[in-house]
Design a protein around this motif. Structure first.
Motif, PDB file in Angstrom:
ATOM      1  N   GLU A 273      42.619  11.033  43.605  1.00 45.58           N
ATOM      2  CA  GLU A 273      43.857  10.734  43.685  1.00 45.58           C
ATOM      3  C   GLU A 273      44.435  10.128  42.234  1.00 45.58           C
ATOM      4  OE1 GLU A 273      42.859   7.785  47.800  1.00 45.58           O
ATOM      5  OE2 GLU A 273      42.172   6.895  45.393  1.00 45.58           O
ATOM      6  N   GLN A 274      45.506  10.506  42.189  1.00 46.95           N
ATOM      7  CA  GLN A 274      46.417  10.189  41.025  1.00 46.95           C
ATOM      8  C   GLN A 274      47.178   8.985  41.427  1.00 46.95           C
ATOM      9  OE1 GLN A 274      49.174  12.788  39.764  1.00 46.95           O
ATOM     10  NE2 GLN A 274      49.446  12.371  38.169  1.00 46.95           N
ATOM     11  N   LEU A 275      47.691   8.010  40.102  1.00 41.58           N
ATOM     12  CA  LEU A 275      48.024   6.858  39.943  1.00 41.58           C
ATOM     13  C   LEU A 275      49.925   7.533  39.521  1.00 41.58           C
ATOM     14  CD1 LEU A 275      45.786   3.972  38.932  1.00 41.58           C
ATOM     15  CD2 LEU A 275      47.216   3.929  41.453  1.00 41.58           C
ATOM     16  N   LEU A 276      50.352   7.115  40.027  1.00 39.65           N
ATOM     17  CA  LEU A 276      52.076   7.877  39.758  1.00 39.65           C
ATOM     18  C   LEU A 276      52.681   5.769  39.329  1.00 39.65           C
ATOM     19  CD1 LEU A 276      52.911  10.005  42.814  1.00 39.65           C
ATOM     20  CD2 LEU A 276      51.346  10.868  40.897  1.00 39.65           C
ATOM     21  N   GLN A 277      53.649   7.098  38.283  1.00 38.95           N
ATOM     22  CA  GLN A 277      54.441   5.304  37.704  1.00 38.95           C
ATOM     23  C   GLN A 277      55.892   5.934  38.198  1.00 38.95           C
ATOM     24  OE1 GLN A 277      53.702   4.107  34.446  1.00 38.95           O
ATOM     25  NE2 GLN A 277      54.097   1.785  34.740  1.00 38.95           N
TER      26      GLN A 277
END
Length: 827
Positions: A273-277
């Motif tokens: 999982e990759q956190l996005l912004q």
């Protein structure tokens, strides 16, 4: 016979020119014993202490003792009169194997060589000495200028092939979830271990790992402390069981090891999982496509949704025209790179080896608008707050760029790319902004430009200055003096800030590829001195370091303690200039707010372990996201509001934004998404804070971090940070660098063990007469596996490794000592 007087001694007889002289030599001189006329040899008469006279064949007077020590052929070739008093006994007999012809033919060569022998040896020794010193200097500079590169120390055994590989990615709101599945088949009658290296995007975490067998048995991955996970994996491998193990190597590299039973196959499922912004008005994402090895077939599926599950249009960087010309089953719209897709994309590439497929696919989408006061969600235990300001006048900026020009910056065109990015960024300056540029290497200041306003004329002059910046080639200022450079730049930036208006934002940006190798090299002292000088936080320090060479731990600590942000410039990613330009534009473009803080409040609400809640600057299009845990009493009304209050400085005054919500218990997907995102973000924050504590001590870090458990019993605050990170990683099933690894466990005992199984060695079945192969992991201080049996060193672009430098320096020191003794003997 007559005598003449020597300038250095008493009167001596002068030889008659008709007299013949005899050369007294040894067996090593081919001229020994030959006779020739006096005219053939320049002769100078020298008296010995007892009055005897010796003629020298070197054409100049030489001093001698009663029994002179013979050191070379030129001293042995003494010409004396055939008078008895002038002919000492030969030191060595004439060589019997040389004929008179051979002796005469080599006479001139011997004379010339022996006449210059000392000079030749001296020059040769000096040249060798100079070369050794140069190598030592280069090796030492390489050791300190570049950070220790990551070392690939994982291992594979036996012969195995990835027969199937599939990627299923779903982007929802600010989280990208990618499921990687692969089948690995073993070609030997022994347990093989197949090692796969995955390049995963930054801010990525492994959250799930499974293996499947032909009989339907499934093993689930479990997060354990690293050493325990390693032991479990090796034990299962030695029992002939399918198993998988994954851990973090560095910021964007993960290692996955798969154990395949004898003549068997192991299916693996890995979820990351990759956190996005949101930045600059869009959300960028990266999806891992293939591992760091070629695979035969690839399936790729991707969809993008908003927080409510509605499909969104998105762009990806993928050459579809190349794929359409080959054997590819595709369900897409568009046929070129950077194509917009209105629905999910599905690719089935059956000849993957024929295409230059990227390891990571990059994409982006425009999210739904965030309300002006922010968006707040909570399920009663976890909360998320999004804030994106609009309609605010930009603040004037005072920029100070600190650029490394040490020699290592010339490799891979790092300096040229940094210069290109700076020139691009200068175009964004307005007349209200100001700019200073300082270069450094082995001393704090090499060249300095500014301070100047951002007018068109001054921007042109700044670009000319940048174009002329070159790598330092003066050996007197080799190395990298980070300490002096940062302090000098900080003093100048503070002074410039004092002379500007109060609403100006002062920013220092450091770009470097090195460790501190000149001046003060103690990393803790460097970080502490910068923090002490900037304790009031008047200057926000941002740092950019070239991954694999710069001391990113130090740069990150400096940025963290001085109100800034650090970022690595990645090798093998998009070009350096684009990465630097994106960072400067998104973090420091049009600055709207400074000193941003967020507070979560509510009746009987307890906030625990929130992520970063203070932001030094906020640029236009940049999104603030804060996550955390909250505690609510059971008797509390579920409809009572929870508030998020954001406070920040604008160009005109201090402004507040407030948003409220109630507990939402109706969406378990959003609830799970909230907690998983929180765990991911919080662990990253804790790991950074723990590393910073090693530089600055616990007291400073305590002022910046609130632990979820305020009653930690550990003696050191950094140990409390580690304990919380480890506990959260295990609860959320997250793999964290240096803390945890994930390994599949045969809990239900559904797989039959083979106690007689052996692990393949180097592609062959182990010989029964030899000891069984037992792979082992050595000591590790940073979570990277250290194989005691198979270690593959990493050679950087210069061809050095840290180990070779250490060995070479020791060897060179010994050679240098021997040469010094040789020079002394020659002299």
């Amino acid at each position: 016979m007559t005598f003449s007087s020597s300038s250095t001694g008493p009167d001596v007889p002068e030889l008659d020119r008709s007299s013949r002289l005899q050369i007294i030599g040894d067996e090593n001189c081919p001229n020994s014993g030959a006779e020739r006329p006096v005219e053939a040899i320049p002769v100078v008469m020298e008296p010995l202490d007892d009055g005897a006279v010796v003629a020298s064949s070197q054409g100049h007077a030489q001093s001698s003792s009663r029994s002179p020590k013979v050191e070379n052929c030129s001293e042995q070739n003494r010409v004396v009169s055939d008078a008895t008093t002038l002919k000492p006994t030969p030191l060595f007999p004439n060589p019997p194997h040389l004929s008179t012809h051979e002796s005469k033919s080599s006479s001139s060569y011997c004379t010339i060589f022996q006449r210059n022998k000392r000079c030749i040896f001296a020059l040769l020794a000096i040249a060798i000495l100079a070369a050794i010193i140069a190598v030592i200097v280069v090796a030492t500079r390489k050791k300190h200028d570049d950070s220790d590169p990551p070392v690939n120390v994982n291992f594979s055994t036996g012969i195995s092939v990835i027969t199937q590989y599939a990627v299923n990615a779903k982007v929802r709101s600010r989280l990208a979830t990618t499921t990687l599945t692969m089948s690995v088949r073993n070609g030997l009658n022994c347990s093989s271990i197949h090692m796969v290296t995955l390049q995963l995007p930054l801010n990525t975490r492994v959250t799930s790992l499974k293996t499947f067998s032909d009989d339907g048995c499934t093993t689930e991955g479990r997060v354990k402390e690293i050493e325990a996970a390693r032991e479990t994996f090796l034990e299962q491998s030695s029992q002939g069981l399918p198993s998988a193990y994954v851990e973090v190597q560095d910021s964007f590299t993960y290692s996955l090891q798969v154990s395949i039973p004898p003549m068997g196959e192991t299916d693996v499922e890995l979820i990351v999982e990759q956190l996005l912004q949101q930045r600059l008005g869009e959300v960028a994402f990266e999806i891992p496509m293939i591992p760091n090895e070629e695979v035969d077939k690839v399936k790729f599926d991707l969809s993008v949704e908003d927080v409510f599950g509605n499909l969104l249009d998105f762009d990806i960087d993928l050459d579809l025209e190349d794929l359409e010309e080959s054997n590819v089953e595709a369900d897409v719209k568009g046929n070129s790179t950077n194509t917009t897709f209105p629905k999910p994309i599905n690719l089935h590439i059956t000849d993957a080896r024929q295409h230059n497929l990227p390891q990571v696919i990059r994409g982006r989408f425009k999210p739904n608008e965030v309300p002006s006061d922010g968006y707040l969600y909570t399920d009663g235990s976890c909360f998320e707050h999004f804030f994106l300001p609009t309609s605010i006048d930009p603040m004037p900026r005072n920029f100070f760029f600190l650029l490394d020009t040490s020699e290592s910056m010339k490799y891979s065109n790092k300096l040229d790319n940094a210069k290109k990015a700076l020139i691009n960024f200068i175009d964004s300056l307005s007349p209200r902004d100001s700019l200073t540029i300082q270069t450094f290497a082995g001393k704090g200041t090499i060249d300095l430009w500014g301070v100047r306003p951002g007018t068109e004329e001054e921007k042109k002059d700044a670009k000319v200055f940048i174009s002329k910046i070159k790598v330092v080639d003066d050996y007197r200022i080799w190395g990298t003096d980070l300490h002096e450079a940062l302090l000098e730049a900080l003093i100048r930036a503070q002074h410039d800030g004092e002379e500007t208006q109060n609403d100006t934002v002062d920013v220092l940006v450091l770009i470097s590829d090195a460790w501190a190798s000149a001046g003060e090299t103690d990393r803790a002292k460097i970080a502490k001195h910068v923090y002490d000088l900037n304790k009031d936080g008047s200057v926000k320090i941002f740092t950019l370091g070239f991954q694999g060479q710069a001391d990113m731990t130090l740069l990150d600590a400096i940025a963290l303690m001085n109100g800034g942000i650090s970022a690595p410039i990645l090798q093998g990613n998009e070009d350096f200039a684009s990465q630097i330009t994106l960072f400067l534009g998104s973090e420091l473009g049009t600055i709207l707010l400074s000193d941003v803080t967020v507070k979560i409040t509510g009746e009987d609400v307890t906030v625990m372990g929130e992520t970063k809640k203070m932001y030094p600057l906020l640029a236009e299009g940049y999104e603030v996201v804060i996550r955390g845990l909250i505690g609510l009493p059971h008797a509390r009304d579920a409809n009572a509001p929870i508030k998020a209050i954001t406070t920040a400085a604008t160009m005109d005054n201090i402004q507040n934004w407030e948003v409220s919500t109630v507990v939402d218990l109706d969406d378990p997907v959003k609830s799970s998404l909230c907690y998983q995102s929180y765990a991911h973000s919080r662990i990253s924050q804790l790991v950074r804070m723990r590393e910073a504590a090693e530089f600055l001590g616990d007291d400073i870090v305590k002022s910046l971090l609130n632990l979820a458990d305020s009653n930690c019993k550990e003696e050191e605050f950094s140990d409390c940070i580690k304990a919380e990170a480890l506990d959260l990683a295990i609860k959320a099933n997250v793999v964290a660098k240096g803390l945890t690894a994930m390994v599949t466990v045969n809990d239900d005992q559904c797989m039959d063990t083979d106690e007689a199984a052996e692990i393949c060695v180097d592609g062959t079945t182990p010989d029964g007469n030899k000891e069984s192969y037992e792979p082992k992991y050595g000591e590790s201080t940073d979570g990277i596996m250290q194989s005691s049996t198979m270690t593959y060193g990493y050679a950087d672009e210069y061809g050095y490794t840290s180990a070779s430098i250490e060995i070479s320096c020791s060897t060179l020191f010994f050679v240098l000592t021997m040469l010094s003794m040789l020079l002394f003997a020659i002299a």
